[in-house]
Design a protein around this motif. Structure first.
Motif, PDB file in Angstrom:
ATOM      1  N   ILE A  31       1.216  -1.389   0.120  1.00  0.00           N
ATOM      2  CA  ILE A  31       0.111  -0.324   0.170  1.00  0.00           C
ATOM      3  C   ILE A  31       1.040   1.401  -0.008  1.00  0.00           C
ATOM      4  O   ILE A  31       0.420   2.242   0.066  1.00  0.00           O
ATOM      5  N   ALA A  32       1.785   1.035   0.381  1.00  0.00           N
ATOM      6  CA  ALA A  32       3.356   2.266   0.064  1.00  0.00           C
ATOM      7  C   ALA A  32       2.581   3.093  -0.573  1.00  0.00           C
ATOM      8  O   ALA A  32       3.043   4.362  -0.893  1.00  0.00           O
ATOM      9  N   PRO A  33       2.194   2.615  -2.418  1.00  0.00           N
ATOM     10  CA  PRO A  33       2.296   3.790  -3.051  1.00  0.00           C
ATOM     11  C   PRO A  33       1.303   4.521  -2.778  1.00  0.00           C
ATOM     12  O   PRO A  33       1.500   5.862  -3.333  1.00  0.00           O
ATOM     13  N   THR A  34       0.027   3.993  -2.629  1.00  0.00           N
ATOM     14  CA  THR A  34      -0.966   4.196  -2.368  1.00  0.00           C
ATOM     15  C   THR A  34      -1.028   5.670  -0.951  1.00  0.00           C
ATOM     16  O   THR A  34      -1.420   7.037  -1.267  1.00  0.00           O
ATOM     17  N   VAL A  35      -0.185   5.661   0.168  1.00  0.00           N
ATOM     18  CA  VAL A  35      -0.541   5.968   1.450  1.00  0.00           C
ATOM     19  C   VAL A  35       0.388   7.602   0.613  1.00  0.00           C
ATOM     20  O   VAL A  35       0.586   8.620   0.642  1.00  0.00           O
ATOM     21  N   ARG A  36       1.564   7.070   0.204  1.00  0.00           N
ATOM     22  CA  ARG A  36       1.670   8.120  -0.624  1.00  0.00           C
ATOM     23  C   ARG A  36       1.595   9.271  -1.403  1.00  0.00           C
ATOM     24  O   ARG A  36       1.896  10.110  -1.280  1.00  0.00           O
ATOM     25  N   ARG A  37       0.696   8.800  -2.353  1.00  0.00           N
ATOM     26  CA  ARG A  37       0.287   9.277  -2.899  1.00  0.00           C
ATOM     27  C   ARG A  37      -1.105  10.456  -2.362  1.00  0.00           C
ATOM     28  O   ARG A  37      -1.176  11.804  -1.948  1.00  0.00           O
TER      29      ARG A  37
ATOM     30  N   PHE B  30      -7.896   8.037  -6.116  1.00  0.00           N
ATOM     31  CA  PHE B  30      -6.950   7.386  -5.359  1.00  0.00           C
ATOM     32  C   PHE B  30      -6.854   5.907  -4.748  1.00  0.00           C
ATOM     33  O   PHE B  30      -6.323   5.047  -4.449  1.00  0.00           O
ATOM     34  N   GLY B  31      -8.227   5.560  -5.592  1.00  0.00           N
ATOM     35  CA  GLY B  31      -8.667   3.849  -4.585  1.00  0.00           C
ATOM     36  C   GLY B  31     -10.395   3.508  -4.792  1.00  0.00           C
ATOM     37  O   GLY B  31     -10.906   5.337  -5.403  1.00  0.00           O
ATOM     38  N   ARG B  32     -10.713   2.919  -5.013  1.00  0.00           N
ATOM     39  CA  ARG B  32     -11.759   2.286  -4.334  1.00  0.00           C
ATOM     40  C   ARG B  32     -12.211   2.693  -3.257  1.00  0.00           C
ATOM     41  O   ARG B  32     -11.711   2.330  -2.430  1.00  0.00           O
ATOM     42  N   VAL B  33     -13.246   3.712  -3.026  1.00  0.00           N
ATOM     43  CA  VAL B  33     -13.918   3.907  -1.647  1.00  0.00           C
ATOM     44  C   VAL B  33     -15.190   3.433  -1.122  1.00  0.00           C
ATOM     45  O   VAL B  33     -15.762   3.546  -2.132  1.00  0.00           O
ATOM     46  N   VAL B  34     -14.495   2.522   0.132  1.00  0.00           N
ATOM     47  CA  VAL B  34     -15.905   2.244   0.999  1.00  0.00           C
ATOM     48  C   VAL B  34     -16.330   2.204   1.688  1.00  0.00           C
ATOM     49  O   VAL B  34     -15.320   3.390   2.444  1.00  0.00           O
ATOM     50  N   LYS B  35     -17.240   2.328   2.323  1.00  0.00           N
ATOM     51  CA  LYS B  35     -17.682   3.046   3.936  1.00  0.00           C
ATOM     52  C   LYS B  35     -17.153   2.081   4.684  1.00  0.00           C
ATOM     53  O   LYS B  35     -17.379   1.341   5.301  1.00  0.00           O
ATOM     54  N   ALA B  36     -17.098   2.273   6.000  1.00  0.00           N
ATOM     55  CA  ALA B  36     -16.504   2.049   7.534  1.00  0.00           C
ATOM     56  C   ALA B  36     -16.975   0.561   7.408  1.00  0.00           C
ATOM     57  O   ALA B  36     -16.836  -0.271   7.274  1.00  0.00           O
ATOM     58  N   GLY B  37     -18.182   0.133   7.296  1.00  0.00           N
ATOM     59  CA  GLY B  37     -18.066  -1.184   8.257  1.00  0.00           C
ATOM     60  C   GLY B  37     -16.985  -1.067  10.115  1.00  0.00           C
ATOM     61  O   GLY B  37     -16.903  -0.368  10.959  1.00  0.00           O
TER      62      GLY B  37
END
Ligand code: TXA
Ligand code: MG
Length: 344
Positions: A85-91, A215-222
Motif C-alpha cells: 500500500i506504500a504507493p497509495t499512502v504516498r499519493r 486514489f482508489g476504490r472508496v468504501v464506507k466503514a463497516g
C-alpha cells in the motif's frame, strides 16, 4: 487547577508554541489548535502523559488517539507502511498533508500501547495548523491529541469552547483562533486491492469521498477491527445535554405541549419544512440563506454548542444533503441523536 490561555496570534504564536512545548516536555497536557477541532495534546512517546489525556477527557481506554506529526517524512517514526500500500499512502499524504486526513497504519514499537488502545495500528496525520506543526517540530516527538472535549460531548472549535469543556482540568490552552474546517479529520484505512487499492472511510470528514476516489476504490466503514467501539468512534457521540432529534420528514416532528424546542437549521429557509413549522425557542442557522456545506461545517459544533447552552428541552436538526461535506455533517448529527437516545 488554574487553566492558563496563551494567545497564538500573528505576533505571538512562536512564544505560545514554545510555552506548549515546555509543558509537553514536562509531561503536561495542553489544548492546542488544529484546522479541524482543538486537540488535547500529550507527547505521544510519553505513556504517562498520554494517560492524563484519557483521565481528563474521561475517555474509555479502548478508544485510541490520533498521533500528529510535524511533517510527512516523520511517518516512519510511528508507522510501518506495508509495501503493497506504500504507493497509495504516498499519493494520499502528498495530496492531503498537511491537512484533515488521518491514516490508520500498522504501528511501530515506538508508539506506546496506551496511544492505540492496544491495537496494532496507529491513526496518524499532519495538521495544517501552523502552530500545531511548530509544536510537534519543537517537541521533537509526535503529538497524541484527541479532540479537546469531555468524552461523548461536542467537539470544541474555539479556545472558549475548550475552556467550557476542560477549564480547571488542564494547565494550558493555546488559543489559535477559530478552527478553519470545523469538523474532525477524515479517517481512512488503505488496503491493497486486486486492481485498485481500497480506501475505507472509518470516519467521514473534511476530505470527502469524492476527493478520495482518485486514489482508489472508496468504501464506507463497516468495522476495521473486531472491536465495535474502537475504530472511527462510538455510535453515540457529540451529544448535547438536551436530546437531539432527527426526523425523516419535517411532518414527523410533533411537539409535546409545554416543551421548548430549538432548531438547528441549514439555511433558515421555511421552504425546507422546519423553520416556519414551529415557534422555536432558539434557532441556529448553519449557512444563512446560502446553503453552503463548507460554511455549515465550520459553524456546526459552534451552533450545536449554542443550542446546548440555550436552555431548550430538545433540539430538532434539519438534515443536509449527503454529498461532499454533507456526509460528515450527517454523520455527526446521527451520532449526536444516538447519544441523546442513549443518555435519556
Ligand atoms: O481532526 C481530528 O482528527 C482531531 C484533531 C484534534 O486532530 N482529532 C480527533 O480525535 O478527532 P478523536 O480522538 O476525537 O477521534 C479519533 C478517532 C476515534 O474515533 C478513534 O476511535 C479513531 O480515531 N482511531 C484512533 N486510532 C485508531 C486506530 N488505530 N484504528 C481505528 N480508529 C482509530
Ligand atoms: Mg472526539
Amino acid at each position: 487547577m488554574e487553566t492558563r490561555v496563551e494567545i497564538a496570534d500573528f505576533e505571538n504564536w512562536r512564544a505560545a508554541a514554545a510555552e506548549a512545548v515546555k509543558a509537553l516536555k514536562a509531561g503536561e497536557i495542553v489544548a492546542v489548535p488544529t484546522e479541524t477541532v482543538y486537540g488535547l495534546a500529550a507527547d505521544a512517546f510519553n505513556a504517562e502523559a498520554v494517560a492524563k489525556v484519557f483521565e481528563v477527557k474521561e475517555r474509555p481506554s479502548f478508544d485510541p488517539l490520533i498521533v500528529h506529526l510535524a511533517k510527512a517524512s516523520d511517518l516512519a517514526r510511528v508507522a510501518e507502511v506495508p509495501e503493497e500500500i506504500a504507493p497509495t499512502v504516498r499519493r494520499l499524504t502528498t495530496a492531503f498533508w498537511p491537512g484533515p486526513l488521518t491514516l490508520v497504519l500498522p504501528k511501530t514499537p515506538a508508539v506506546p500501547d496506551i496511544v492505540t488502545s492496544g491495537l496494532p495500528t496507529v491513526a496518524v496525520r499532519v495538521s495544517k495548523h501552523e502552530v500545531m506543526r511548530a509544536i510537534a517540530k519543537d517537541l521533537g516527538n509526535p503529538v497524541a491529541a484527541p479532540s479537546a472535549n469531555r468524552f461523548g460531548r461536542i467537539s470544541p472549535t474555539s479556545a472558549g469552547a475548550v475552556m467550557a469543556e476542560l477549564g480547571g482540568r488542564i494547565p494550558l490552552i493555546i488559543d489559535g483562533g477559530a478552527c478553519a474546517d470545523g469538523l474532525e479529520s477524515t479517517i481512512v484505512a488503505v488496503e491493497a486491492g486486486e486492481k485498485r487499492p481500497t480506501i475505507r472511510i472509518l470516519r467521514p470528514g473534511p476530505v470527502t469521498r469524492e476527493q478520495l476516489r482518485e486514489f482508489g476504490r472508496v468504501v464506507k466503514a463497516g468495522r476495521v477491527t473486531d472491536r465495535p467501539e474502537a475504530p472511527g468512534g462510538l455510535e453515540a457521540h457529540y451529544a448535547p445535554a438536551p436530546p437531539l432529534l432527527l426526523f425523516d420528514r419535517p411532518e414527523d416532528f410533533v411537539p409535546e405541549a409545554g416543551k421548548r424546542y430549538g432548531l438547528l437549521s441549514y439555511r433558515g429557509e421555511p421552504r425546507d419544512g422546519y423553520h416556519g413549522r414551529h415557534a422555536w425557542a432558539h434557532v441556529e442557522i448553519l449557512s444563512p440563506g446560502r446553503g453552503k456545506l463548507a460554511e455549515a461545517a465550520v459553524r456546526f459544533f459552534f451552533a450545536l454548542r449554542k443550542l446546548d447552552a440555550s436552555g431548550v428541552d430538545a433540539i430538532v436538526a434539519e438534515p443536509v444533503s449527503e454529498v461532499g461535506l454533507g456526509v460528515a455533517i450527517m454523520d455527526r448529527l446521527r451520532r449526536a441523536a444516538a447519544g441523546s437516545r442513549d443518555s435519556s
